[in-house]
Write a protein that holds these residues in place. Sequence first.
Motif, mmCIF file in Angstrom:
data_model
loop_
_atom_site.group_PDB
_atom_site.id
_atom_site.type_symbol
_atom_site.label_atom_id
_atom_site.label_comp_id
_atom_site.label_asym_id
_atom_site.label_seq_id
_atom_site.Cartn_x
_atom_site.Cartn_y
_atom_site.Cartn_z
ATOM 1 N N GLY A 186 0.813 -1.214 0.000
ATOM 2 C CA GLY A 186 0.000 0.000 0.000
ATOM 3 C C GLY A 186 0.846 1.264 0.000
ATOM 4 N N ARG A 187 2.096 1.140 0.394
ATOM 5 C CA ARG A 187 2.987 2.308 0.300
ATOM 6 C C ARG A 187 3.560 2.362 -1.103
ATOM 7 N NH1 ARG A 187 6.841 3.592 5.413
ATOM 8 N NH2 ARG A 187 7.701 5.098 3.956
ATOM 9 N N PHE A 196 8.353 -2.992 -5.604
ATOM 10 C CA PHE A 196 9.431 -3.899 -5.208
ATOM 11 C C PHE A 196 8.935 -5.156 -4.487
ATOM 12 C CE2 PHE A 196 11.248 0.354 -5.480
ATOM 13 C CZ PHE A 196 12.330 0.125 -6.306
ATOM 14 N N THR A 197 7.640 -5.235 -4.200
ATOM 15 C CA THR A 197 7.167 -6.360 -3.378
ATOM 16 C C THR A 197 7.339 -7.703 -4.084
ATOM 17 O OG1 THR A 197 4.931 -5.876 -4.132
ATOM 18 C CG2 THR A 197 5.502 -5.124 -1.939
ATOM 19 N N ASN A 221 0.178 -9.084 0.153
ATOM 20 C CA ASN A 221 1.156 -7.994 0.313
ATOM 21 C C ASN A 221 0.499 -6.741 0.886
ATOM 22 O OD1 ASN A 221 2.841 -9.797 -1.023
ATOM 23 N ND2 ASN A 221 2.665 -8.765 -2.986
ATOM 24 N N GLY A 222 -0.629 -6.911 1.562
ATOM 25 C CA GLY A 222 -1.419 -5.746 1.944
ATOM 26 C C GLY A 222 -1.586 -5.531 3.439
ATOM 27 N N TRP A 223 -0.719 -6.135 4.265
ATOM 28 C CA TRP A 223 -0.812 -5.841 5.706
ATOM 29 C C TRP A 223 0.068 -4.639 5.996
ATOM 30 C CZ3 TRP A 223 -4.132 -6.538 9.341
ATOM 31 C CH2 TRP A 223 -3.775 -6.388 10.695
ATOM 32 N N GLN A 224 -0.560 -3.608 6.555
ATOM 33 C CA GLN A 224 0.110 -2.321 6.650
ATOM 34 C C GLN A 224 1.298 -2.306 7.605
ATOM 35 O OE1 GLN A 224 -2.641 0.876 7.550
ATOM 36 N NE2 GLN A 224 -1.345 2.242 6.395
ATOM 37 N N THR A 225 1.220 -3.063 8.676
ATOM 38 C CA THR A 225 2.227 -2.927 9.727
ATOM 39 C C THR A 225 3.205 -4.098 9.710
ATOM 40 O OG1 THR A 225 0.600 -3.880 11.234
ATOM 41 C CG2 THR A 225 0.820 -1.494 11.232
ATOM 42 N N GLY A 244 -5.666 2.751 10.115
ATOM 43 C CA GLY A 244 -4.210 2.670 10.217
ATOM 44 C C GLY A 244 -3.554 3.793 9.421
ATOM 45 N N GLY A 245 -2.236 3.696 9.280
ATOM 46 C CA GLY A 245 -1.512 4.676 8.471
ATOM 47 C C GLY A 245 -1.018 5.890 9.234
#
Lengths: 521, 414
Positions: A199-200, A206-207, A447-451, B273-274
């Motif tokens: 998400g970034r 690059f994921t 590939n979408g878990w933010q933390t 989040g974020g």
Amino acid sequence: MTRPPLLQFPAAGLSRAALLASLLAGLAWATPGSGAGLASASPAAPSGTQLTDVQAIWRATTRLGYWPSPEQVTAIRVHPGGARGWALAEVDRAFDTSREPARVPEALHAVTAPLPTIFAEVRREREARLLAAQTAQDAGPMGVVVPSAAAPAVDSYLRTSGQQAAAWRMLGCSDPSIEHPLLARLTEFWFNHLNVFAGRATVRPFTGHYAVHAIRPNVLGRFEDLLIASARHPAMLFYLDQNQNVAEGTPGLNGRVRGLNENYARELLELHTLGVDGGYTQQDVRELARVLTGWTVDPAAPSGFRFVSRLHDAGGKVVLGRPFGGEGLAQGEREGVEAIAMLAANRATARRIALRLARFFVADEPPTALVDRLSAEYLATRGDLRRMMRLLVASPEFWDPANELFKTPYDFACSALGASAQAAPGNRAPGIGLALSFLVAAGQPVNGWQTPDGYRTDAATWLSPEALTRRADLAAALARGMGDPEYLLVFYGPRTLERLGRLPAGTRGALALAAPDFMRK
Amino acid sequence: MPLRSPNDRRRLLRALLAGGGLAAGAPRAFAQEAPAMQRGRLVVVFLRGACDGLSALVPWSDPEYARLRPSIAIAAPDGTASTAIGLDGRFALHPALAPLLPLWQEGTLAVVPAAGSPNRTRSHFEAQHHWETGLPDQSTGAPGWLNRLAAFDTPRPSQPRLLGVGEANPHILSGAVRARLIPRGAAATRAGVFGNDTAREALLELYGDDDRLSRAFRDGVESRLMSSKELAAERAAADNGAGGVAGLAGDARQLAALMRADPALRIGFLSAGGWDTHVNQGAATGQLASRLSGLAAALVQLRRDFDRPGDLVLVFSEFGRTCAENGSRGTDHGRGNAMWLLGRQVAGGRVHGRWEGLAPGNLNEGRDLPVLHDFRAVIAQPINRLFGLPDSRLAELFPGAAWDASLDALVRRG
């Protein structure tokens, strides 16, 4: 509506053994002499402390992969060492495969493009976007930015590279001809342990490369090598801001002064190695951040990484009581390499890796004795992950019927994709699209878990009522054109078989994928 | 000393004076006497990742503020759109939170600027766990405090009493009382295969046993059909220009619609989040500003939908961020943070609790806002007053936390 029975025999009064024998008779992989043994053991019946042969096959294929492909089932059945012997050999085969390049289809080329190419694409796209914005701004009345219809589709690389990275994961976990199933499993596990977030926007392109080139080759090597590969990869350098971590007082642009960024150092301690109770302090976080100053991305290097001495804090530091960077000690980039080696060798790290592997492969609350043995193996072999996996699959705990696991949404999507494609081969893209959308709604996007803690994998997280029902929607969508999946039904309990047998023929594929038996691994 | 509110102290005293004896003050007697949660509805909005409170609630008149944050400080209020919005002589709102100003002015939005957990961890995940269990002195798998709160109301409910939007199974809702959990966005509005009678019957038959999985599935079918029906109306309204279901404000809409439709759902949970802005967090505009503007939209939505006297919206994050900006124009993990409360009985338009400013001597470890109020003591104030929760229950909910009399003005009396 007529409801022909699923199997060509009267449902009433049928013994489980007869039912299974009848199922097995029609299967290409049923080898002579083995049917009787399987038929005598019901997959769902309690049998003391041993899994039946059929249950063992289900466990081996769904935990050391995602679903029981007929090829794997045959291989297990003919293996002289049984399911356990097969599993041990499977670890070695996954290791061998991990040393070969991934079989990435041409359609997913962005996943495995060289890093300098990815950097160049990202830069080209950013410049095109700036240009488009500038053009629009110039043309807009009173300086108001208006989107221009003539502006090029500037976000296409960012978007497609992210989609391809996710598609590769789905393809790899569902199609054994593309990726070795255990290697796909281990790539899932270690990617999650060293999580990055697509998400970034800086991380997203690059994921795919990270999964294929940093994680995959190292999942059965030494943990330290895996850590280093992740530490130097642009996906991780961007994700945890390590590319911004520079010596205090470093001159920046426009007269600004740059300095430390603790983010990567903290998560390296807390999540990648020691764990939150691993005995480090805020001071250690800060000192480790100083050790790692100067580790950053290099858009032109094949590795995507470089160490910049100018950005490195050359002073002395102390991490966990050990000095770095002083007289007679490692200096510069070597400090970080040695610090990572030190963290990898720590007992707390051994414990954490052991616990996480046992949770993932054995039980949400794994037996302490197993965690102890895995941890000891880690320490004895200096973090040899292949040796740990061999110990794990040979352990009685892995095969203990009491150690149940519930499929995560990811498990379910991968296994439903694979099992449905088995019955209705063809273009994989629509199914992969459906699976990826399902995972977004299920709260486990690829590939979408933010933390950086990665997804949880336990039933407490994923077994919830409405979420469970959504699996049936994916099952129905994937099962279009799918016949009766006998290769799955041999593993199902008699009650499910009886219920399926009462249903119309065209619906059984979907219902087999939605059945309770399919939700466990 | 356990949590003990003045109200209950008075009640205890009355009981003693009336000759009821000490037994009247024993937890069991109180639990029977006071019908718990007779009025209130509670919505918690959890900002995961440590929201920078010093950007949301700007201590604009503190000279240290701009000094500590040379490139990310929000400019002091001057009435223009790129500066903070003055609330009083000390504090101002981030310009992206402008939609909250009317709430402040009408007195339904209050803030406690330096609250947090007594546990000093700087780990997001450990700290979030503490906020979710309400037990900052341990990291066990205890049930979430919202679930324990719901259990006071209905010890063995057969129907869900808690509602969560977005997360798969947030710990704060987990425990003995059933929680209804729906996904974000349009996915929650669809009945899917269960709209087809034949498919639904077949699936229910497959899950006809009495094990945990089968029971969960059957509950899920029922709850999903209700959700899709109840949210269909909401969706239609949204399509008519009342705002979409995307983003945190969309989550808030769906939460409100389902809680309106099912009065048994009195506790709701949202999260976003974020917020972990280690790099380039921005100032009046930028990364953090866009998160804050989404938050403001959601809070305005919640304020509109939760306007009964007993309704309360609580907004918090696991810890604050460093007072000084770091070397990459962001902020690192800190300690104290602002907690926000919205509701008709909140004594809004005021900053509550202690504030000591950002002078170096007043900072925790020389770098963070200190925790001047235990988050449990902040939560206990409205829970006690609005939900009629007696001391014994408060002490059970947050064992080891002390009643904080300096926050007694947080909730309106009467």
